[in-house]
Design an enzyme around this catalytic site. Structure first.
Site, PDB file in Angstrom:
ATOM      1  N   SER A 145       0.756  -1.100   0.135  1.00 27.81           N
ATOM      2  CA  SER A 145       0.064  -0.016  -0.205  1.00 27.81           C
ATOM      3  C   SER A 145       0.890   1.348   0.033  1.00 27.81           C
ATOM      4  O   SER A 145       1.787   1.129   0.492  1.00 27.81           O
ATOM      5  CB  SER A 145      -0.908  -0.197   1.119  1.00 27.81           C
ATOM      6  OG  SER A 145      -1.726   1.351   1.373  1.00 27.81           O
ATOM      7  N   TYR A 158      -1.589  -0.325  10.510  1.00 28.92           N
ATOM      8  CA  TYR A 158      -1.909  -0.804   9.081  1.00 28.92           C
ATOM      9  C   TYR A 158      -0.665  -0.301   8.171  1.00 28.92           C
ATOM     10  O   TYR A 158      -0.260  -0.880   7.606  1.00 28.92           O
ATOM     11  CB  TYR A 158      -3.178  -0.003   8.323  1.00 28.92           C
ATOM     12  CG  TYR A 158      -3.505  -0.289   6.998  1.00 28.92           C
ATOM     13  CD1 TYR A 158      -4.049  -1.472   6.530  1.00 28.92           C
ATOM     14  CD2 TYR A 158      -3.060   0.650   6.018  1.00 28.92           C
ATOM     15  CE1 TYR A 158      -4.084  -1.579   5.382  1.00 28.92           C
ATOM     16  CE2 TYR A 158      -3.283   0.360   4.626  1.00 28.92           C
ATOM     17  CZ  TYR A 158      -3.960  -0.784   4.362  1.00 28.92           C
ATOM     18  OH  TYR A 158      -4.160  -1.221   3.027  1.00 28.92           O
TER      19      TYR A 158
END
Length: 262
Positions: A145, A158
């Protein structure tokens, strides 16, 4: 030409190939699985959201399963060893997301996101490795990501796991590259997926805004002025799996519409 039309222009021939995709029920994972099936591959998609133990539609096998624990992954290993003489492609895509500060994050949050987003990738690769070694064109793609490239406030857990995926990809590209197994990653930006939509809803609630206002903010973060489509990420994954990327190993391809440029 519309975005919808452009994203259907790409085509690859994966006839006879066998692929395993985690997190394949919806979002990017399902788009990858569907694109592989359209390209001729036989696809085993793993996700705890599948309603049956196995859903078979044409060449897509939806398997109800999780990568959260080593025991879960061991069950999946037994499943594949019983049914496949080899695996050509492994796409690690399973993941969860918390929009929580470090102060609000619990021990349980930490353990769960590490288990799925990072440990699950490691043990899936370890478990499928014997089958990948039997392929004449093995390839692994890990879903990272932009949060691993440029962490932002609000989701340290995250970002931590996605940064770990980038490091794992580079490390394994060196280890497994010697065996002829290419390992790469893809870092999506703001993509229209159920998880990204849920993040928008949560941010809107916390910030006292309307979801559409947060969504417009997301769109403005991209140089292209819009959120991406899951199929636009899937096309990059298929490229990395294909012979067109045969000399690409240890790379991360950013699919963010230019978000990291600004």
């Amino acid at each position: 030409m519309s975005v919808s039309a452009r994203r259907k222009d790409f085509s690859f021939d994966f006839t006879g190939r066998i692929a395993v995709v985690s997190g394949a029920f919806q979002g990017i994972g399902r788009s990858v699985a569907d694109a592989l099936v359209r390209s001729g591959a036989e696809v085993f998609g793993i996700d705890p959201k599948f309603s049956e133990s196995t859903e078979v539609v044409k060449k897509f096998h939806g398997i109800r399963g999780s990568v959260e624990s080593s025991e879960d992954v061991e069950h999946l290993k037994d499943y594949f060893m019983d049914r496949c003489d080899h695996v050509d492609f492994l796409i690690n895509n399973a993941g969860i997301y918390f929009y929580k500060s470090i102060e609000d994050s619990t021990d349980s949050d930490f353990e769960r996101i590490i288990s799925i987003n990072l440990r699950g990738y490691f043990f899936m690769i370890k478990s499928i490795l014997p089958l990948l070694k039997r392929s004449d064109s093995p390839s692994i793609v890990n879903m990272a990501s932009v949060s691993g490239q440029r962490p932002e406030a609000g989701h340290p857990l995250y970002s931590m796991t996605k940064g770990g995926i980038l490091a794992l990809t580079r490390a394994l590209s060196a280890d497994l590259g010697r065996l002829g197994i290419r390992v790469n990653s893809v870092s999506p930006g703001n993509i229209k997926t159920p998880m990204n939509d849920a993040d928008i809803e949560e941010q809107a609630r916390i910030r006292g805004m309307k979801p559409e206002e947060v969504e417009r903010e997301y769109a403005r973060e991209s140089v292209l002025g819009r959120r991406g489509e899951a199929e636009e990420v899937a096309s990059v994954v298929l490229f990395l799996l294909s012979s067109a990327a045969s000399y690409i190993n240890g790379a991360d391809i950013i699919v963010d519409g230019g978000l990291l440029l600004v």
